[in-house]
Design a protein around this motif. Structure first.
Motif, PDB file in Angstrom:
ATOM      1  N   LEU A   1      12.830  -7.950  37.921  1.00 29.86           N
ATOM      2  CA  LEU A   1      14.105  -7.244  37.941  1.00 29.86           C
ATOM      3  C   LEU A   1      13.923  -5.803  38.404  1.00 29.86           C
ATOM      4  CD1 LEU A   1      15.682  -8.599  34.648  1.00 29.86           C
ATOM      5  CD2 LEU A   1      16.635  -8.879  36.940  1.00 29.86           C
ATOM      6  N   SER A   2      12.870  -5.156  37.950  1.00 26.12           N
ATOM      7  CA  SER A   2      12.603  -3.793  38.378  1.00 26.12           C
ATOM      8  C   SER A   2      12.308  -3.730  39.874  1.00 26.12           C
ATOM      9  CB  SER A   2      11.436  -3.202  37.586  1.00 26.12           C
ATOM     10  OG  SER A   2      11.147  -1.884  38.011  1.00 26.12           O
ATOM     11  N   ALA A   3      11.596  -4.736  40.388  1.00 26.19           N
ATOM     12  CA  ALA A   3      11.318  -4.773  41.834  1.00 26.19           C
ATOM     13  C   ALA A   3      12.612  -4.876  42.624  1.00 26.19           C
ATOM     14  CB  ALA A   3      10.394  -5.945  42.163  1.00 26.19           C
ATOM     15  N   LEU A   4      13.543  -5.713  42.154  1.00 24.39           N
ATOM     16  CA  LEU A   4      14.834  -5.834  42.837  1.00 24.39           C
ATOM     17  C   LEU A   4      15.642  -4.548  42.708  1.00 24.39           C
ATOM     18  CD1 LEU A   4      15.767  -9.486  41.787  1.00 24.39           C
ATOM     19  CD2 LEU A   4      15.094  -8.703  44.065  1.00 24.39           C
ATOM     20  N   TYR A   5      15.397  -3.789  41.647  1.00 27.77           N
ATOM     21  CA  TYR A   5      16.065  -2.511  41.433  1.00 27.77           C
ATOM     22  C   TYR A   5      15.291  -1.356  42.074  1.00 27.77           C
ATOM     23  CZ  TYR A   5      20.145  -3.176  38.396  1.00 27.77           C
ATOM     24  OH  TYR A   5      21.385  -3.456  37.903  1.00 27.77           O
ATOM     25  N   LYS A   6      14.396  -1.656  43.001  1.00 21.84           N
ATOM     26  CA  LYS A   6      13.656  -0.645  43.766  1.00 21.84           C
ATOM     27  C   LYS A   6      12.843   0.271  42.860  1.00 21.84           C
ATOM     28  CE  LYS A   6      17.359  -0.940  47.092  1.00 21.84           C
ATOM     29  NZ  LYS A   6      18.549  -0.322  47.699  1.00 21.84           N
ATOM     30  N   GLY A   7      12.245  -0.345  41.835  1.00 15.40           N
ATOM     31  CA  GLY A   7      11.382   0.393  40.931  1.00 15.40           C
ATOM     32  C   GLY A   7      12.081   0.982  39.725  1.00 15.40           C
ATOM     33  N   LYS A   8      13.403   0.892  39.676  1.00 16.36           N
ATOM     34  CA  LYS A   8      14.145   1.371  38.516  1.00 16.36           C
ATOM     35  C   LYS A   8      14.269   0.243  37.491  1.00 16.36           C
ATOM     36  CE  LYS A   8      15.202   5.292  40.601  1.00 16.36           C
ATOM     37  NZ  LYS A   8      14.607   6.572  40.182  1.00 16.36           N
ATOM     38  N   PRO A   9      14.581   0.566  36.251  1.00 22.33           N
ATOM     39  CA  PRO A   9      14.779  -0.483  35.258  1.00 22.33           C
ATOM     40  C   PRO A   9      16.088  -1.218  35.513  1.00 22.33           C
ATOM     41  CG  PRO A   9      15.341   1.628  34.305  1.00 22.33           C
ATOM     42  CD  PRO A   9      14.762   1.918  35.658  1.00 22.33           C
ATOM     43  N   PHE A  10      16.119  -2.484  35.133  1.00 21.59           N
ATOM     44  CA  PHE A  10      17.362  -3.256  35.248  1.00 21.59           C
ATOM     45  C   PHE A  10      18.358  -2.752  34.217  1.00 21.59           C
ATOM     46  CE2 PHE A  10      19.906  -6.811  33.557  1.00 21.59           C
ATOM     47  CZ  PHE A  10      20.688  -7.050  34.681  1.00 21.59           C
TER      48      PHE A  10
END
Length: 445
Positions: free
Chosen positions: A360-369
């Protein structure tokens, strides 16, 4: 980097985002809800431009992260209602009918743009030029040219944060799970994706009437051609007129085509369909050379199946299928919409151990979901791109706009995704941009 004790709120916001964009580390605990518990002087000040039903809903959500100090709408009744809403202006916000009065205020850090589609890019570019962080509802653009214009503005203002209101990008249990499964190859090679977006409603003929006293109809029209007021051309109903929107192609398409494009990895610059077949599309009114021949009825397509070729993958944008996205992979099929995610890969949990906080963080470009607007305000604090950024959004919007053009002309068109131009069809290429009314041009920066 820590916040200097004597720094102003606005300086802090600008410095934090700029430093992060430049590569410096700006640390805030991921467990902290961005801005929600900040002291008043540290909370961003927000101006809301467009406060109809969707705009008011967005404004109430923004109020959880900052203080709404201005509301604006060309319908003065709506502006006043938002001002007095205890969850928006609370009787304290200034109410305007002219959006530039919001942008001219140096105390406003963030603007929320929830206007009809044909106003989005002009206001968004002017907001960036005024130094504001921008939230803008979908679909962001009206034309293929506007895709380029808003990207150029974001390139110029890399220190400012921009979030597009495609909230499906923040649905972890369904859409993000589907994206992760496709991107990880768990379905095998996907040869076809069917994007069900429903058809536009039909209606009319609608009578010419006097515009309401509280509505500035001329300004509402903006760049669109000057026409007499018909009630069903205006609030919300504007979506079913190509003059102001793209019907379901850009309404639901901005959501579902976006998810499909993201999952398949076609959201990068230079990517897109090479051929778009609009031969199987019907409109509720007669058309000539891609334009409706009557002006008193809804005119966007109500019945269609547009075939788009992405390499060896076919995307069918369809009004006849269930609303949602069906991925056909060599190993299995997966269907997802806002209500469910189904298919053998889900029933058998093919993604077990491969879908969690890290993914989920990867999909959020390194941010938390986290929630959609949480992500926006976090990026304002920490820097970085939002989960729904302008660059990937305009990749999806290109497909949506091309589908509408092919449908309007009722034929196949060829597209060069790298050069961003229609090939071998001057008539179709003419739909790349629209000539605005004088005085309502979109800025080029």
């Amino acid at each position: 980097m820590t916040k200097p004790q004597n720094a102003s709120r606005r300086d802090f916001l600008k410095t934090s985002a700029a430093a992060a964009a430049a590569g410096s580390v700006v640390y805030f605990p991921w467990t902290q809800k961005a801005f929600a518990n900040e002291e008043k002087n540290d909370r961003p000040q927000i101006g809301c431009i467009g406060v109809g039903s969707m705009g008011s809903g967005d404004a109430r959500a923004h109020a959880g992260f900052g203080d709404i100090v201005a509301v604006c709408d060309v319908d003065s009744r709506r502006a006043e209602k938002a001002k007095m809403d205890p969850k928006i202006g609370n009787g304290k916000a200034d109410a305007y009918n002219e959006y530039r009065k919001v942008l001219d205020r140096n105390d406003i850090d963030v603007v929320s743009i929830v206007t009809p589609d044909h106003w989005h890019v002009r206001i968004a570019i002017e907001a960036l030029e005024a130094g504001k962080h921008v939230f803008c509802q979908k679909p962001l653009t009206l034309t293929l040219e506007e895709n380029q214009l808003i990207r150029n503005a974001c390139d110029k203002h890399k220190d400012l944060v921009f979030l597009v209101g495609t909230q499906q990008r923040s649905d972890g249990n369904k859409f993000l799970r589907a994206v992760n499964m496709v991107q990880k190859g768990l379905l095998g090679k996907v040869s076809k994706v069917t994007v069900g977006i429903n058809g536009s409603p039909t209606g009319g003929p609608f009578p010419i009437v006097d515009p309401p006293a509280e509505l500035d109809w001329n300004t509402w029209l903006g760049q669109a051609p000057e026409v007499p007021y018909r009630e069903r051309r205006c609030h919300y109903e504007f979506r079913w007129w190509y003059e102001y929107s793209g019907g379901k192609f850009t309404d639901w398409g901005a959501h579902h085509v976006d998810i499909a494009t993201w999952a398949l990895g076609y959201d990068k610059p230079g990517m897109g369909p090479s051929e778009i077949d609009g031969t199987d599309a019907k409109h509720p009114v007669p058309y000539e050379n891609g334009y409706p021949t009557v002006d008193d009825c809804y005119n966007t397509s109500h019945d269609f199946a547009i075939h788009c070729q992405f390499g060896d993958t076919e995307m069918v944008i369809d009004s006849r299928s269930d609303n949602g996205i069906l991925f056909d992979g060599e190993k299995g099929r997966l269907f997802v919409n806002r209500g469910k995610i189904t298919g053998k890969p889900i029933e058998e949990e093919w993604d077990k151990g491969q879908f969690g906080p890290e993914e989920l963080s990867a999909l959020y470009k390194g941010k938390p979901f986290e929630g959609h607007k949480n992500n926006f305000y976090r990026c304002i604090r920490e820097g970085g791109q939002t989960v729904s950024d302008v660059y990937t959004h305009t990749q999806a919007m290109a497909t949506c706009h091309l589908a509408a053009i092919a449908a309007r002309l009722g034929r196949k068109i060829k597209w060069d995704p790298k050069g961003e131009q229609v090939i071998g069809d001057d008539q179709a290429a003419a739909f790349f941009a629209r000539k605005p009314r004088e005085g309502y041009e979109v800025p080029r920066v």
